[in-house]
Design an enzyme around this catalytic site. Structure first.
Site, PDB file in Angstrom:
ATOM      1  N   HIS A  45      14.642   8.957  -4.681  1.00 28.06           N
ATOM      2  CA  HIS A  45      13.559   8.091  -4.198  1.00 28.06           C
ATOM      3  C   HIS A  45      13.488   6.727  -4.886  1.00 28.06           C
ATOM      4  O   HIS A  45      12.496   6.029  -4.753  1.00 28.06           O
ATOM      5  CB  HIS A  45      12.192   8.781  -4.285  1.00 28.06           C
ATOM      6  CG  HIS A  45      12.155  10.123  -3.653  1.00 28.06           C
ATOM      7  ND1 HIS A  45      12.506  10.339  -2.338  1.00 28.06           N
ATOM      8  CD2 HIS A  45      11.847  11.347  -4.160  1.00 28.06           C
ATOM      9  CE1 HIS A  45      12.403  11.630  -2.057  1.00 28.06           C
ATOM     10  NE2 HIS A  45      12.013  12.265  -3.150  1.00 28.06           N
ATOM     11  N   ARG A  52     -24.711  -1.689   9.792  1.00 27.55           N
ATOM     12  CA  ARG A  52     -23.476  -0.907   9.848  1.00 27.55           C
ATOM     13  C   ARG A  52     -23.800   0.572   9.894  1.00 27.55           C
ATOM     14  O   ARG A  52     -24.575   1.075   9.084  1.00 27.55           O
ATOM     15  CB  ARG A  52     -22.594  -1.209   8.631  1.00 27.55           C
ATOM     16  CG  ARG A  52     -22.005  -2.592   8.632  1.00 27.55           C
ATOM     17  CD  ARG A  52     -21.090  -2.790   9.845  1.00 27.55           C
ATOM     18  NE  ARG A  52     -20.166  -3.866   9.583  1.00 27.55           N
ATOM     19  CZ  ARG A  52     -18.863  -3.669   9.330  1.00 27.55           C
ATOM     20  NH1 ARG A  52     -18.351  -2.474   9.347  1.00 27.55           N
ATOM     21  NH2 ARG A  52     -18.086  -4.704   9.085  1.00 27.55           N
ATOM     22  N   PRO A  94      -1.348   5.148  -6.555  1.00 25.86           N
ATOM     23  CA  PRO A  94      -1.969   4.001  -7.204  1.00 25.86           C
ATOM     24  C   PRO A  94      -3.226   3.502  -6.505  1.00 25.86           C
ATOM     25  O   PRO A  94      -3.241   3.262  -5.305  1.00 25.86           O
ATOM     26  CB  PRO A  94      -0.888   2.919  -7.114  1.00 25.86           C
ATOM     27  CG  PRO A  94       0.186   3.490  -6.254  1.00 25.86           C
ATOM     28  CD  PRO A  94      -0.320   4.715  -5.622  1.00 25.86           C
ATOM     29  N   GLU A  95      -4.256   3.318  -7.287  1.00 30.68           N
ATOM     30  CA  GLU A  95      -5.412   2.561  -6.836  1.00 30.68           C
ATOM     31  C   GLU A  95      -5.329   1.252  -7.590  1.00 30.68           C
ATOM     32  O   GLU A  95      -4.386   1.012  -8.328  1.00 30.68           O
ATOM     33  CB  GLU A  95      -6.699   3.330  -7.142  1.00 30.68           C
ATOM     34  CG  GLU A  95      -6.778   4.637  -6.361  1.00 30.68           C
ATOM     35  CD  GLU A  95      -8.197   5.039  -6.024  1.00 30.68           C
ATOM     36  OE1 GLU A  95      -9.016   4.138  -5.756  1.00 30.68           O
ATOM     37  OE2 GLU A  95      -8.492   6.229  -6.041  1.00 30.68           O
ATOM     38  N   ARG A 108       7.041   9.327  -0.873  1.00 29.38           N
ATOM     39  CA  ARG A 108       6.520   9.432   0.499  1.00 29.38           C
ATOM     40  C   ARG A 108       6.856   8.229   1.374  1.00 29.38           C
ATOM     41  O   ARG A 108       6.620   8.245   2.563  1.00 29.38           O
ATOM     42  CB  ARG A 108       5.006   9.653   0.459  1.00 29.38           C
ATOM     43  CG  ARG A 108       4.667  11.051  -0.001  1.00 29.38           C
ATOM     44  CD  ARG A 108       3.174  11.232  -0.154  1.00 29.38           C
ATOM     45  NE  ARG A 108       2.499  11.344   1.114  1.00 29.38           N
ATOM     46  CZ  ARG A 108       1.185  11.506   1.240  1.00 29.38           C
ATOM     47  NH1 ARG A 108       0.431  11.557   0.169  1.00 29.38           N
ATOM     48  NH2 ARG A 108       0.631  11.601   2.418  1.00 29.38           N
TER      49      ARG A 108
END
Length: 275
Positions: free
Chosen positions: A91, A155, A2-3, A110
DNA sequence: TTTATAACCTGAACGC
DNA sequence: TGCGTTCAGGTTATAA
């Protein structure tokens, strides 16, 4: 998996059946996620109502009168709303069983995800250690070219790392960072401090557009992402560079290249994106 | 203070 | 078929 668009899709998917509902019980089958799932939530949240389901960055926030449950899906997590009694699969680590007959189920192969508790006595949830340093939401007015330009000055990290840094802006994960940079014609290895004001403006606008479009489409389906209703997202059909190394650039026809930056894959067109 | 690296864990895809 | 290798959507803690 997921983003930000996927997390937002998840939030919208579970809200109709979970918001304003009362928790019957919480089942923790495997609490060994990124951090241990606090066992006390099972007793603490029994008979408590979920007032609101919010989101901060990629954290889902289940707000109750006693505090807030923070859920992060990590790389492979997925949260679905199912009828109570749905068979438990591999899971399926945590169930939030509701009194209306539904269950919010966390599946995470995971186990990079997390379920954490922020008690009401500890103040607002935005003060939580994991949320307090987060940058603005990408679709908010707070995230604009002035802000981005100022923070990027001096930066020396690559612009790709800068965009993916959640202290700068939340929600720009690997896929969307790659896509935004492509649309902006900026090489992922260009140093953040070297961007012009104009480039910052273009990039900020593209980050907003890419994320908004992905949310509209229900997230990106890669491998196995499914929204809580079980429908796949469709944004993958719109990707220009992500995962397309070796294929031709949709703008100029040159070959899309793949490099590794900060242990993450970057995809770009050498001809369209300049350092 | 800023940037880079290692770590958490499983499973799918690929090459031999 | 089976084994070993590589890769994966995220983010933090620690090292440099």
């Amino acid at each position: 998996m997921p983003e930000l668009p996927e997390v937002e899709t998840t939030r919208q998917g579970i809200r109709p059946n979970a918001e304003k509902q009362t928790i019957e019980k919480i089942i923790i089958r495997n609490g060994k996620l990124r951090w241990p799932v606090p066992e006390k939530i099972a007793t603490l949240l029994k008979d408590t109502t979920i007032d609101n389901i919010g989101r901060r960055g990629k954290y889902l926030l289940l707000q109750t009168p006693k505090g807030t449950l923070l859920i992060h899906l990590g790389m492979s997590g997925n949260l679905r709303i199912l009828p109570q009694g749905s068979p438990v699969q591999k899971h399926d680590h945590v169930d939030i069983v509701l009194k209306n007959g539904f269950v919010i189920r966390l599946n995470d192969p995971r186990r990079f995800g997390s379920v954490l508790w922020h008690d009401i006595n500890e103040g607002g949830v935005s003060e939580h250690k994991l949320l307090s340093k987060l940058g603005p939401e990408p679709l908010s007015d707070e995230f604009n070219s002035d802000y981005f330009y100022q923070l990027s000055r001096q930066r020396k990290m690559s612009i790709k790392s800068f965009v993916m840094n959640s202290n700068i802006v939340v929600g720009a994960g690997n896929i969307y960072a790659n896509e935004s940079l492509f649309l902006s014609g900026i090489h992922p290895e260009k140093l953040a401090g070297k961007l012009t004001k104009k480039q910052c403006e273009t990039l900020v606008n593209n980050i907003k557009q890419v994320l908004a479009a992905a949310i509209e489409q229900g997230g990106t389906t890669l491998k196995d992402f499914l929204s809580p209703s079980g429908k796949p997202g469709y944004f993958v059909q719109k990707l220009n560079v992500y995962g397309r190394d070796g294929a031709s650039c949709p703008q100029c026809g040159a070959t899309i290249e793949r490099i590794i930056q900060n242990q993450r894959a970057s995809f770009f067109c050498r001809k369209c994106q300049k350092k």
